[in-house]
Design an enzyme around this catalytic site. Sequence first.
Site, PDB file in Angstrom:
ATOM      1  N   ARG A 113       0.862  -1.189   0.000  1.00  8.45           N
ATOM      2  CA  ARG A 113       0.000   0.000   0.000  1.00  8.45           C
ATOM      3  C   ARG A 113       0.897   1.237   0.000  1.00  8.45           C
ATOM      4  O   ARG A 113       2.108   1.125   0.185  1.00  8.45           O
ATOM      5  CB  ARG A 113      -0.957   0.005   1.204  1.00  8.45           C
ATOM      6  CG  ARG A 113      -0.359  -0.552   2.437  1.00  8.45           C
ATOM      7  CD  ARG A 113      -0.286   0.324   3.664  1.00  8.45           C
ATOM      8  NE  ARG A 113      -0.281   1.722   3.515  1.00  8.45           N
ATOM      9  CZ  ARG A 113       0.824   2.484   3.673  1.00  8.45           C
ATOM     10  NH1 ARG A 113       2.010   1.968   3.940  1.00  8.45           N
ATOM     11  NH2 ARG A 113       0.745   3.796   3.551  1.00  8.45           N
ATOM     12  N   GLY A 114       0.255   2.399  -0.213  1.00 10.81           N
ATOM     13  CA  GLY A 114       1.033   3.631  -0.359  1.00 10.81           C
ATOM     14  C   GLY A 114       1.237   3.875  -1.851  1.00 10.81           C
ATOM     15  O   GLY A 114       1.623   2.945  -2.574  1.00 10.81           O
ATOM     16  N   ARG A 172      -7.074  -0.279  -7.300  1.00  6.03           N
ATOM     17  CA  ARG A 172      -7.389   0.835  -6.397  1.00  6.03           C
ATOM     18  C   ARG A 172      -7.497   2.117  -7.241  1.00  6.03           C
ATOM     19  O   ARG A 172      -6.635   2.367  -8.084  1.00  6.03           O
ATOM     20  CB  ARG A 172      -6.305   0.999  -5.310  1.00  6.03           C
ATOM     21  CG  ARG A 172      -6.245  -0.199  -4.363  1.00  6.03           C
ATOM     22  CD  ARG A 172      -5.394   0.083  -3.141  1.00  6.03           C
ATOM     23  NE  ARG A 172      -6.091   0.942  -2.197  1.00  6.03           N
ATOM     24  CZ  ARG A 172      -5.525   1.424  -1.085  1.00  6.03           C
ATOM     25  NH1 ARG A 172      -4.269   1.136  -0.811  1.00  6.03           N
ATOM     26  NH2 ARG A 172      -6.216   2.204  -0.259  1.00  6.03           N
ATOM     27  N   GLN A 174      -2.571   2.582   9.710  1.00 11.93           N
ATOM     28  CA  GLN A 174      -1.226   2.628   9.122  1.00 11.93           C
ATOM     29  C   GLN A 174      -0.261   3.437   9.996  1.00 11.93           C
ATOM     30  O   GLN A 174       0.945   3.185   9.984  1.00 11.93           O
ATOM     31  CB  GLN A 174      -1.260   3.276   7.722  1.00 11.93           C
ATOM     32  CG  GLN A 174      -1.968   2.455   6.664  1.00 11.93           C
ATOM     33  CD  GLN A 174      -3.426   2.841   6.535  1.00 11.93           C
ATOM     34  OE1 GLN A 174      -4.053   3.245   7.510  1.00 11.93           O
ATOM     35  NE2 GLN A 174      -3.978   2.706   5.356  1.00 11.93           N
ATOM     36  N   ASP A 231      -1.815  10.867  -2.451  1.00 14.66           N
ATOM     37  CA  ASP A 231      -2.163   9.812  -3.420  1.00 14.66           C
ATOM     38  C   ASP A 231      -2.405  10.390  -4.799  1.00 14.66           C
ATOM     39  O   ASP A 231      -2.230   9.708  -5.804  1.00 14.66           O
ATOM     40  CB  ASP A 231      -3.387   9.037  -2.930  1.00 14.66           C
ATOM     41  CG  ASP A 231      -2.987   8.148  -1.780  1.00 14.66           C
ATOM     42  OD1 ASP A 231      -2.953   8.645  -0.641  1.00 14.66           O
ATOM     43  OD2 ASP A 231      -2.630   6.977  -2.045  1.00 14.66           O
ATOM     44  N   ASN A 265      -5.438  12.457  -0.066  1.00 15.31           N
ATOM     45  CA  ASN A 265      -4.575  11.633   0.791  1.00 15.31           C
ATOM     46  C   ASN A 265      -5.471  10.897   1.791  1.00 15.31           C
ATOM     47  O   ASN A 265      -6.691  11.077   1.795  1.00 15.31           O
ATOM     48  CB  ASN A 265      -3.522  12.506   1.489  1.00 15.31           C
ATOM     49  CG  ASN A 265      -2.444  11.671   2.179  1.00 15.31           C
ATOM     50  OD1 ASN A 265      -1.867  10.771   1.568  1.00 15.31           O
ATOM     51  ND2 ASN A 265      -2.190  11.918   3.445  1.00 15.31           N
ATOM     52  N   LYS A 266      -4.865  10.097   2.619  1.00 16.81           N
ATOM     53  CA  LYS A 266      -5.591   9.248   3.566  1.00 16.81           C
ATOM     54  C   LYS A 266      -6.681  10.013   4.309  1.00 16.81           C
ATOM     55  O   LYS A 266      -6.478  11.150   4.737  1.00 16.81           O
ATOM     56  CB  LYS A 266      -4.566   8.654   4.549  1.00 16.81           C
ATOM     57  CG  LYS A 266      -5.114   7.752   5.624  1.00 16.81           C
ATOM     58  CD  LYS A 266      -5.971   6.623   5.111  1.00 16.81           C
ATOM     59  CE  LYS A 266      -5.300   5.770   4.061  1.00 16.81           C
ATOM     60  NZ  LYS A 266      -6.251   4.858   3.359  1.00 16.81           N
TER      61      LYS A 266
END
Length: 347
Positions: A45-46, A88, A194, A235, A245-246
């Site tokens: 991930r990332g 994704r 995370q 992202d 982003n998250k």
Amino acid sequence: MLKTIEWKNNQLVMVDQRKLPHQLELIVCRDYQDVVNAIKVMAVRGAPAIGTAAAFGMALAALNINAENISDYIKELEKVKNELASTRPTAVNLFWALEKVWEVVKNIGGSKIELQRNILAKAEQIAEQDIKTNLLIGENGVKLFDNGDVILTHCNAGSLATVYYGTALGVIRSVFKRKENIRVVANETRPVLQGARITAWELKYDRIPVTLICDSTAGFLMAQGKISKVIVGADRIAANGDVANKIGTYSLSVLAKEHKIPFYVAAPCSTIDFSIKSKKDIPIEERNPSEVTTIMGKSIAPAGIDVYNPAFDLTPNSNITALITEEGIVKPPFFANLKKIKKNILK
Ligand code: MRU
């Protein structure tokens, strides 16, 4: 830190991030379907890590596809590319890396053996470039930080979100080497944690002082003047500097603005999607409700409860002090200054 992603004996070997912090286990991908699955379940991930893994997924497919002739072989490769792209939706690095590989197929072509060799070479180049890029992002970011800074970060934009070193944590690593008395505050980052599982683990491993907090503690610390800077990864960055982003990043940016705390976003230029004008065009992934109703597999909510679980949110450019890229620090006005970066990349 070990490398998150490595190509070994015609296999893709990656750190299985679901197992951290309790076990440091590797996952071995022997075919592209293993990579598709690893991205979907977030074993990898990332944004930059997903892109690099997908590029190696194409290399695995190139080795394993059996086709009658070269045109069928390329058709099969295209199906694989589309399948990897569907894993994704938000991190643009995935599509960027797949496009880089596809340029090799389209523009260089050749026999099956030549394609296998060239696709693998491209994936390896993407992986090597990622490390160099992160080291540059780290160096470029140092001047924005001071001795004694307490730096808040969210999610994991570290070595484990890239091939090595990280973006936001890469900057923190470089700052830690140069400045004194640096401390990091890591948001735990619900729902998948995370921050608690990966960022806290990475920083502890590197002996960088870190304090773990619940996401909801950030505002309380800011109000007391205990956070001097915020840095996160991205992202996808739109042409006007808006950032996906998250989930939770947007709230942090609002809090930082309210408390007059600089809010930095560290990301490679491959995260900038120049085809997208602003945040409204960025697709946001929604993930399984079980991520919210459970913690590490244990149920924490009534069965059948209604859940909303977006994996990312959108931060307007007006809440961002600067973007830190390998091409340098980008300050407002973001649209004009990102345009200059685009020119540099295309040179
Ligand atoms: O859902 P994840 O864990 O893939 O989300 C990761 C993030 O949001 C990171 O901050 C982002 O990808 C940047 S990583 C260098």
